[in-house]
Design a protein around this motif. Structure first.
Motif, PDB file in Angstrom:
ATOM      1  N   ARG A 152      28.956  15.703  27.767  1.00 51.26           N
ATOM      2  CA  ARG A 152      28.540  15.291  29.107  1.00 51.26           C
ATOM      3  C   ARG A 152      28.763  16.442  30.086  1.00 51.26           C
ATOM      4  N   LEU A 153      27.678  16.912  30.706  1.00 52.15           N
ATOM      5  CA  LEU A 153      27.739  17.979  31.693  1.00 52.15           C
ATOM      6  C   LEU A 153      26.721  17.719  32.798  1.00 52.15           C
ATOM      7  N   PRO A 154      26.978  18.217  34.002  1.00 53.88           N
ATOM      8  CA  PRO A 154      26.005  18.064  35.095  1.00 53.88           C
ATOM      9  C   PRO A 154      24.975  19.188  35.077  1.00 53.88           C
ATOM     10  N   TRP A 155      24.241  19.304  33.985  1.00 49.88           N
ATOM     11  CA  TRP A 155      23.329  20.433  33.791  1.00 49.88           C
ATOM     12  C   TRP A 155      21.870  20.000  33.819  1.00 49.88           C
ATOM     13  N   GLY A 156      21.600  18.714  33.796  1.00 50.37           N
ATOM     14  CA  GLY A 156      20.220  18.245  33.770  1.00 50.37           C
ATOM     15  C   GLY A 156      19.509  18.732  32.532  1.00 50.37           C
ATOM     16  N   PRO A 217      26.251  13.022  36.809  1.00 52.81           N
ATOM     17  CA  PRO A 217      26.279  13.488  38.198  1.00 52.81           C
ATOM     18  C   PRO A 217      27.451  14.435  38.443  1.00 52.81           C
ATOM     19  N   ASP A 218      27.322  15.247  39.479  1.00 54.02           N
ATOM     20  CA  ASP A 218      28.399  16.161  39.839  1.00 54.02           C
ATOM     21  C   ASP A 218      29.716  15.421  40.036  1.00 54.02           C
ATOM     22  N   GLY A 219      29.642  14.256  40.666  1.00 54.62           N
ATOM     23  CA  GLY A 219      30.858  13.492  40.944  1.00 54.62           C
ATOM     24  C   GLY A 219      31.585  13.065  39.689  1.00 54.62           C
ATOM     25  N   ILE A 239      30.893  23.342  39.412  1.00 55.70           N
ATOM     26  CA  ILE A 239      29.772  22.490  39.813  1.00 55.70           C
ATOM     27  C   ILE A 239      28.685  23.327  40.477  1.00 55.70           C
ATOM     28  N   ASP A 240      29.087  24.244  41.364  1.00 56.13           N
ATOM     29  CA  ASP A 240      28.133  25.138  42.014  1.00 56.13           C
ATOM     30  C   ASP A 240      27.406  26.001  40.987  1.00 56.13           C
ATOM     31  N   MET A 241      28.156  26.492  39.990  1.00 53.72           N
ATOM     32  CA  MET A 241      27.553  27.342  38.968  1.00 53.72           C
ATOM     33  C   MET A 241      26.552  26.556  38.130  1.00 53.72           C
ATOM     34  N   PHE A 242      26.928  25.338  37.743  1.00 58.87           N
ATOM     35  CA  PHE A 242      26.000  24.503  36.973  1.00 58.87           C
ATOM     36  C   PHE A 242      24.732  24.235  37.779  1.00 58.87           C
ATOM     37  N   ARG A 243      24.896  23.966  39.069  1.00 62.78           N
ATOM     38  CA  ARG A 243      23.735  23.705  39.926  1.00 62.78           C
ATOM     39  C   ARG A 243      22.827  24.934  39.977  1.00 62.78           C
TER      40      ARG A 243
END
Length: 282
Positions: A152-156, A217-219, A239-243
């Protein structure tokens, strides 16, 4: 003498291995974990305070500089650079991060600040800017993949070109023992851009079981990471880097490994087959 700072880390230990293979004298620095006994010498150093640093760099010809996440990583690495300048070090190779020059996210700004101080020092240097390590699927993601079968990662559905840390080490070894790449900032990527869905599918095929990826989600990532993080700022930095990556703003290809070493980087499929036991159920 060639000093390796971060010799117990994923990349630092691989750099040590490469230099030992080449018969290069090495001094492996450590803080608590004793590094590979094959190093010519060992030196205990606490980079957060500088304890042991001067002795570690005494007589050093080259320095490989890598640190893990720290509350004041800039201060720690700049302390090394200043000490290396005083010690008369001939060459320094710094492990940075992909897109550090963009300063578009927290970790990029951290490494860019260090890179600027390295340039100001006048020490001949090479900066390595790798993307994500293939080893992350063992060291960071391995437990969840092994026990739950899910990552699970916020990577889309963004792509990344992960690189084997051993290929970073091969580049570092050349840069430490040659002047050919002095003054360069080298982006280091694996051979192919893949989504995390594709990567977990490859891991599952190697492990002989179904593995899957869930974009969260980031949260949700923030909540899961905060108990284990160096600081809240580092979580926000991830989180910023993943975004940044999932928005497609990072390079997905580089020929630097081939240029420096003469051979291409390892494929993700080869890495998965080699480490398949890391994701198999007990």
């Amino acid at each position: 003498m060639n000093v390796i700072l971060g010799a117990t880390g994923v990349v630092g230990s691989a750099v040590l291995d490469e230099l030992v293979k080449r018969g290069v004298p090495t001094r492996a620095a450590f803080r608590s974990r004793v590094p590979d006994p094959r190093a010519t010498q060992h030196a205990r150093v606490d980079l957060s305070t500088g304890e042991g640093l001067e002795a570690c760099l005494d007589g050093a010809r080259t320095v490989f500089l890598a640190t893990g996440d720290m509350v004041d990583q800039v201060g720690a690495e700049v302390r090394v650079i200043e000490a290396a300048r005083r010690a008369g070090v001939n060459r320094l190779v710094k492990l940075s991060i992909l897109c550090a020059g963009s300063e578009a996210f927290f970790l990029a700004r951290v490494h860019c600040a260090i890179e600027r101080e390295l340039e100001r020092s006048g020490i001949p240097n090479t900066v390595l800017r790798p993307g994500g390590f293939m080893q992350n699927f063992v060291t960071y993601y391995g437990h969840a993949l092994k026990t739950e079968g899910v990552l699970r990662l916020p990577w889309g559905d963004g792509e990344e070109s992960p690189i084997d840390a051993r290929d970073i080490a091969r580049v570092a070894a050349v840069c430490l023992t040659s002047e050919s790449f002095t003054g360069r900032h080298l982006d280091l990527c694996g051979p192919k851009a893949m989504t995390y869905q594709e990567m977990t599918r490859v891991l599952g095929q190697a492990a002989g079981r179904e593995l899957r990826y869930e974009s969260i989600p980031d949260g949700g990532f923030r909540e899961a990471m905060l108990p284990y993080a160096v600081s809240p700022a580092h979580v926000e930095g991830l989180i910023d880097m993943f975004r940044f990556h999932r928005e497609g703003r990072a390079p997905r290809a580089s020929d630097a490994v081939l240029e420096v070493t003469g051979t291409p980087p390892r494929s993700f499929e080869d890495f998965a087959r080699e480490h398949a036991g890391s994701w198999r159920e007990d």
